[in-house]
Design an enzyme around this catalytic site. Structure first.
Site, short mmCIF file in Angstrom:
data_model
loop_
_atom_site.label_atom_id
_atom_site.label_comp_id
_atom_site.label_asym_id
_atom_site.label_seq_id
_atom_site.Cartn_x
_atom_site.Cartn_y
_atom_site.Cartn_z
N GLY A 1 49.09 36.65 42.94
CA GLY A 1 49.95 37.14 43.98
C GLY A 1 51.09 37.85 43.77
O GLY A 1 51.47 38.93 45.10
N ARG B 1 42.21 50.55 49.99
CA ARG B 1 42.88 49.43 50.74
C ARG B 1 43.50 50.34 51.96
O ARG B 1 43.54 49.67 52.53
CB ARG B 1 43.51 49.29 49.30
N CYS C 1 31.64 59.36 57.13
CA CYS C 1 31.95 59.26 58.65
C CYS C 1 33.20 58.46 59.35
O CYS C 1 32.38 57.72 60.61
CB CYS C 1 31.14 59.40 58.85
C1 LIG Z 1 43.01 31.77 43.69
C2 LIG Z 1 43.19 33.81 43.46
N1 LIG Z 1 43.77 34.10 42.50
C3 LIG Z 1 44.40 35.16 42.18
C4 LIG Z 1 44.11 36.15 42.74
C5 LIG Z 1 44.92 37.31 42.38
O1 LIG Z 1 45.27 37.91 43.31
P1 LIG Z 1 47.08 39.23 43.05
O2 LIG Z 1 46.17 40.62 42.62
O3 LIG Z 1 48.19 39.37 44.14
O4 LIG Z 1 47.35 38.54 41.63
C6 LIG Z 1 43.01 36.07 43.88
C7 LIG Z 1 43.04 37.44 44.34
O5 LIG Z 1 42.55 37.64 45.46
C8 LIG Z 1 42.72 35.16 44.06
O6 LIG Z 1 41.65 34.63 45.30
#
Ligand SMILES: Cc1ncc(COP(=O)(O)O)c(C=O)c1O
Length: 396
Positions: free
Chosen positions: A222, A296, A326
């Site tokens: 995250g 994105r 399109c």
């Molecule tokens: C369970 C889980 N862990 C880790 C990640 C990785 O997230 P990030 O790319 O934001 O570090 C994701 C991404 O969807 C996820 O679903």
């Protein structure tokens, strides 16, 4: 210097000119810097070095589907290094995960744990599991990539998690080894990550007190990157925020970074195929990449910097950089000031390494784009361009 920078007038990746890459491999093409991926990994690894930890890169090794487990194993990872996360695992997936003996199955509900228990007992084994806690914490990210609020489909609320863990004592097919939390993606404040860490560490203590030997907390991924040049917390600041909360707990840490490791290490390089007048003195620069390569911006209005690979004029104009698909959502940037462009010029869409190629599609019957890795001055095709035959092979 690693990553994307200018040598003279030309944009290069780890010293290799993007003009040459585009000539050799065609466009659109994803170009990655191996050195900047290594740099991002070692920054995180070093930041957490003071504590027992494992980095489970998302999406191999922190796998979200059987396909990702397959990919991880083909890349050489043993099942004992793979955690399996994801809402809605099928009976076949659960049975295979149990049979493989993964490091952990990150369960999403009490019902899923019952199904894992049955599958494990059927095979006469105990499955290592963690339960994903939904901490109801606002991580401040885009609603589409927030996963830790009670309205999100992920995990179970803390109150229910306690009871579910306690029940595992009487589920002979289950070995609870960890607690999982993942708040979402592109998180750029540390406070929510700290709060979630405190929560799962506290829960682990409570569970240990009732005889459940929790080995680790899986803090998810995250942590975000800077798409626009503004300051965001780095790996070291992240470690300084969460390590003190875990340090004396006797728990090890699992991290699941994705974007942080690869997001900034890649550019999508595309060629301009048309330029036409737009509203209010703007111009449309139509490129040969689209939302099928990088969804994105269309999916959540994400911002990516866009640079001319070899700027040809000092004069700047205002461009809407758009793709050929399109839908009007097939656009990469609005009112971007760029040096005067001509058909045939190359543009680089930066920070495209996360949720770029992996989310590619063949919509509008566009073959998947190739991926090229620059490593030590060498250019390697790590995924070649899909042919029309391959793209259409499954159709009757
Ligand atoms: C369970 C889980 N862990 C880790 C990640 C990785 O997230 P990030 O790319 O934001 O570090 C994701 C991404 O969807 C996820 O679903």
């Amino acid at each position: 210097m690693s990553g994307f920078f200018r040598e003279g007038n030309a944009l290069v990746c780890d010293g290799v000119g993007l003009e040459a890459v585009a000539r050799a491999h065609g466009t659109p093409v994803y170009v990655y810097s191996a050195e900047s991926i290594r740099g991002a990994y070692s920054a995180l690894d070093t930041a957490f070095a003071a504590h027992p930890q494992r980095i489970h890169y998302a999406s191999a090794v922190d796998a979200n589907s059987m396909g990702e487990i397959e990919l991880a194993m083909r890349a050489g990872y043993p099942p004992s290094d793979i955690v399996f996360t994801g809402v809605g695992k099928t009976p076949e997936e659960l049975d295979r995960a149990v049979a493989l003996g993964l490091k952990a199955i990150n369960a999403e509900s009490a019902g899923e744990l019952e199904r894992i228990d049955r599958a494990a007992q059927g095979r006469g084994v105990r499955a290592r599991v963690a339960l994903r806690v939904n901490p109801d914490i606002n991580s401040g990210t885009h609603p589409h990539i927030s996963t830790g609020l009670h309205v999100n489909k992920f995990g179970v609320p803390l109150e229910r998690a306690r009871a579910i863990y306690r029940k595992m004592v009487n589920q002979p097919g289950l070995q609870p080894v960890g607690i999982h939390v993942h708040l979402g993606s592109q998180i750029i404040t540390l406070d929510p990550l700290q709060k979630a860490t405190s929560m799962v560490v506290k829960l682990a203590h409570e569970l240990r007190d009732v005889g459940l030997p929790i080995e680790y907390v899986d803090l998810g991924g995250g942590l975000g990157i800077s798409y626009d040049g503004s300051r965001v917390p780095d790996a070291e600041q992240y470690a300084r925020a969460v390590l003190p909360l875990v340090q004396s707990s006797g728990l090890s840490i699992v991290l699941e970074p994705g974007r942080l490791l690869v997001g900034g290490s890649c550019a999508l390089v595309a060629r301009i195929v048309d330029i036409k007048d737009g509203p209010g003195g703007r111009h449309f620069a139509v490129i040969d990449a689209s939302m099928t390569e990088l969804i994105r911006p269309a999916l959540y209005g994400a911002f990516h910097r866009i640079d001319a690979v070899t700027p040809r004029a000092d004069r700047e104009l205002s461009y809407d950089v758009v793709g050929p698909v399109c839908e009007s959502s097939d656009a990469f940037g609005e009112e971007r000031r760029l040096p005067a462009l001509e058909v045939g010029d190359l543009l680089a869409i930066l920070d495209a390494g996360a949720y770029g190629s992996a989310m590619g599609s063949t919509y509008n019957r566009r073959p998947l784009a190739p991926e090229v890795m620059i490593d030590g001055g060498k250019t390697m095709v790590i995924r070649r361009r899909q042919t029309f035959e391959e793209m259409l092979a499954l159709e009757n």
